[in-house]
Design a protein around this motif. Structure first.
Motif, PDB file in Angstrom:
ATOM      1  N   LEU A 198       0.839  -1.212   0.000  1.00 44.27           N
ATOM      2  CA  LEU A 198       0.000   0.000   0.000  1.00 44.27           C
ATOM      3  C   LEU A 198       0.866   1.250   0.000  1.00 44.27           C
ATOM      4  O   LEU A 198       0.664   2.159  -0.817  1.00 44.27           O
ATOM      5  CB  LEU A 198      -0.918  -0.016   1.220  1.00 44.27           C
ATOM      6  CG  LEU A 198      -1.880   1.167   1.313  1.00 44.27           C
ATOM      7  CD1 LEU A 198      -3.029   0.989   0.324  1.00 44.27           C
ATOM      8  CD2 LEU A 198      -2.432   1.304   2.725  1.00 44.27           C
ATOM      9  N   PHE A 199       1.857   1.311   0.889  1.00 44.24           N
ATOM     10  CA  PHE A 199       2.688   2.496   0.978  1.00 44.24           C
ATOM     11  C   PHE A 199       3.611   2.665  -0.221  1.00 44.24           C
ATOM     12  O   PHE A 199       4.095   3.755  -0.507  1.00 44.24           O
ATOM     13  CB  PHE A 199       3.506   2.486   2.266  1.00 44.24           C
ATOM     14  CG  PHE A 199       2.688   2.761   3.507  1.00 44.24           C
ATOM     15  CD1 PHE A 199       1.755   3.783   3.524  1.00 44.24           C
ATOM     16  CD2 PHE A 199       2.871   2.004   4.655  1.00 44.24           C
ATOM     17  CE1 PHE A 199       1.011   4.052   4.659  1.00 44.24           C
ATOM     18  CE2 PHE A 199       2.129   2.273   5.807  1.00 44.24           C
ATOM     19  CZ  PHE A 199       1.195   3.286   5.802  1.00 44.24           C
ATOM     20  N   GLU A 200       3.859   1.575  -0.932  1.00 43.96           N
ATOM     21  CA  GLU A 200       4.694   1.648  -2.145  1.00 43.96           C
ATOM     22  C   GLU A 200       3.862   1.856  -3.409  1.00 43.96           C
ATOM     23  O   GLU A 200       4.407   1.887  -4.508  1.00 43.96           O
ATOM     24  CB  GLU A 200       5.520   0.373  -2.280  1.00 43.96           C
ATOM     25  CG  GLU A 200       6.597   0.252  -1.207  1.00 43.96           C
ATOM     26  CD  GLU A 200       7.378  -1.056  -1.336  1.00 43.96           C
ATOM     27  OE1 GLU A 200       7.013  -1.900  -2.204  1.00 43.96           O
ATOM     28  OE2 GLU A 200       8.366  -1.225  -0.596  1.00 43.96           O
ATOM     29  N   GLY A 201       2.561   1.992  -3.263  1.00 44.89           N
ATOM     30  CA  GLY A 201       1.697   2.263  -4.409  1.00 44.89           C
ATOM     31  C   GLY A 201       1.359   1.054  -5.237  1.00 44.89           C
ATOM     32  O   GLY A 201       0.913   1.179  -6.375  1.00 44.89           O
ATOM     33  N   ARG A 202       1.540  -0.146  -4.661  1.00 44.07           N
ATOM     34  CA  ARG A 202       1.202  -1.374  -5.364  1.00 44.07           C
ATOM     35  C   ARG A 202      -0.136  -1.926  -4.878  1.00 44.07           C
ATOM     36  O   ARG A 202      -0.624  -1.516  -3.813  1.00 44.07           O
ATOM     37  CB  ARG A 202       2.314  -2.428  -5.160  1.00 44.07           C
ATOM     38  CG  ARG A 202       3.648  -2.016  -5.731  1.00 44.07           C
ATOM     39  CD  ARG A 202       4.707  -3.097  -5.573  1.00 44.07           C
ATOM     40  NE  ARG A 202       5.205  -3.230  -4.205  1.00 44.07           N
ATOM     41  CZ  ARG A 202       4.964  -4.241  -3.394  1.00 44.07           C
ATOM     42  NH1 ARG A 202       4.169  -5.250  -3.799  1.00 44.07           N
ATOM     43  NH2 ARG A 202       5.480  -4.288  -2.181  1.00 44.07           N
ATOM     44  N   PRO A 203      -0.782  -2.853  -5.617  1.00 44.98           N
ATOM     45  CA  PRO A 203      -2.041  -3.461  -5.156  1.00 44.98           C
ATOM     46  C   PRO A 203      -1.862  -4.029  -3.763  1.00 44.98           C
ATOM     47  O   PRO A 203      -0.910  -4.787  -3.496  1.00 44.98           O
ATOM     48  CB  PRO A 203      -2.332  -4.531  -6.191  1.00 44.98           C
ATOM     49  CG  PRO A 203      -1.672  -4.028  -7.438  1.00 44.98           C
ATOM     50  CD  PRO A 203      -0.423  -3.340  -6.978  1.00 44.98           C
ATOM     51  N   ALA A 204      -2.790  -3.700  -2.856  1.00 38.86           N
ATOM     52  CA  ALA A 204      -2.596  -4.035  -1.451  1.00 38.86           C
ATOM     53  C   ALA A 204      -3.558  -5.086  -0.925  1.00 38.86           C
ATOM     54  O   ALA A 204      -3.465  -5.492   0.229  1.00 38.86           O
ATOM     55  CB  ALA A 204      -2.729  -2.768  -0.602  1.00 38.86           C
ATOM     56  N   LEU A 205      -4.508  -5.531  -1.756  1.00 31.14           N
ATOM     57  CA  LEU A 205      -5.454  -6.564  -1.325  1.00 31.14           C
ATOM     58  C   LEU A 205      -5.268  -7.822  -2.159  1.00 31.14           C
ATOM     59  O   LEU A 205      -5.067  -7.732  -3.368  1.00 31.14           O
ATOM     60  CB  LEU A 205      -6.897  -6.070  -1.471  1.00 31.14           C
ATOM     61  CG  LEU A 205      -7.423  -5.130  -0.376  1.00 31.14           C
ATOM     62  CD1 LEU A 205      -8.790  -4.586  -0.749  1.00 31.14           C
ATOM     63  CD2 LEU A 205      -7.484  -5.841   0.977  1.00 31.14           C
ATOM     64  N   PRO A 206      -5.336  -8.995  -1.508  1.00 29.96           N
ATOM     65  CA  PRO A 206      -5.181 -10.256  -2.264  1.00 29.96           C
ATOM     66  C   PRO A 206      -6.346 -10.451  -3.222  1.00 29.96           C
ATOM     67  O   PRO A 206      -7.414  -9.901  -3.038  1.00 29.96           O
ATOM     68  CB  PRO A 206      -5.167 -11.321  -1.162  1.00 29.96           C
ATOM     69  CG  PRO A 206      -5.803 -10.663   0.029  1.00 29.96           C
ATOM     70  CD  PRO A 206      -5.502  -9.209  -0.083  1.00 29.96           C
TER      71      PRO A 206
END
Length: 305
Positions: free
Chosen positions: A297-305
């Motif tokens: 999330l903090f790196e701007g990537r998809p954060a939910l499986p």
């Protein structure tokens, strides 16, 4: 006895202060003191011992505090049971988020519930952790994400994420920051830190106290973007979570180094009130939050499986 008097006493006893409790409850201090005095008069004993720094529960007060918390929790359960009879399945959830978390998390939350639970309306309140904690204790929020909250018997906290803290600044020409900075060396750097109460300030000062380090605080600045601007101009150094640097355009103008010996890490928790637990919709929001990949999330990537 009435529930309001009990709720007032519990708040004062938990915060050990009439002034802080009055602020959280939104009442005047004289009105709060009168209600507690009436409760003491009805019970025929002192519940609080007053001293120069605030109040502490007496032995009778400690027993009343335990009973009071149980009574308030039971009263809330009664409300939820009655309301469940007419529950239509729709829900409104008020969640408190620190600004940096809100920036990343709010779009994920709203998108997830728009797709899976369109009847759930989410109200996001952005504020610093100390302010969100007070709002949660006062019943104005259903749940909140807090950084390093002080311990209290009135909140349930689920750990979510721990992140490395780094020293950030712009060293003079020709100088470089070391690969890692021991806590014992933090006193060598002119510091730009947020004013109290603030989670980062609390973590830094607690670590420095253990090693008898005196900080050189040259400015107290609450806004992160202002801290970074001053640091980039060489006016001092600040301490921030490492992921903050990836979200700022000034990162190229700054040097940073992790703080070690011991390593400094913040702690993000999901907090709910024991006297006002979230309902079904709030529980669903909390469950989704616990599935978040916070590094992503903090790196701007998809954060939910």
């Amino acid at each position: 006895m009435d529930l309001q008097q009990i709720a007032y006493f519990v708040q004062v006893a938990d915060l050990c202060s009439f002034s802080r409790a009055a602020h959280v409850l939104g009442v005047t201090q004289p009105a709060l003191s009168r209600q507690v005095s009436l409760l003491e008069a009805e019970l025929g004993c002192r519940l609080l011992h007053r001293h120069g720094r605030g109040v502490v529960p007496t032995e009778a007060g400690q027993r009343m505090l335990a009973h009071g918390q149980a009574l308030l929790a039971h009263a809330e359960q009664v409300k939820r049971d009655v309301r469940a009879v007419i529950d239509t399945g729709a829900g409104r959830v008020s969640i408190g988020l620190p600004p940096r978390v809100a920036h990343c998390l709010t779009p994920v939350l709203l998108r997830a519930f728009r797709d899976s639970d369109p009847q759930v309306a989410i109200n996001v309140v952005e504020a610093l952790s100390a302010q969100l904690r007070e709002a949660l204790l006062a019943g104005r929020l259903d749940l909140a994400l807090l950084y390093d909250p002080p311990a209290t018997s009135q909140l349930d906290c689920v750990p979510l994420f721990r992140e490395e803290m780094v020293l950030v600044g712009h060293p003079p020409d020709g100088d470089r920051l070391p690969a890692a900075i021991p806590v014992a060396d933090l006193g060598r750097y002119p510091m730009i830190l947020p004013s109290r109460p603030n989670a980062i300030r609390t973590v830094v000062e607690a670590a420095c106290r253990t090693q008898d380090v005196a900080l050189d605080i040259v400015a107290e600045v609450d806004a992160v973007h202002t801290q970074l601007r001053m640091a980039a101009e060489g006016q001092g150094y600040t301490v921030l979570p490492r992921s903050t640097l990836s979200a700022t355009a000034r990162a190229a103008d700054l040097a940073w180094a992790p703080i070690g010996s011991p390593a400094l890490r913040n702690r993000l928790v999901l907090a709910t009130s024991r006297s006002k637990p979230p309902g079904a919709a709030g529980g669903a929001v909390g469950a989704l939050i616990q599935r978040i990949d916070w590094t992503a999330l903090f790196e701007g990537r998809p954060a939910l499986p």
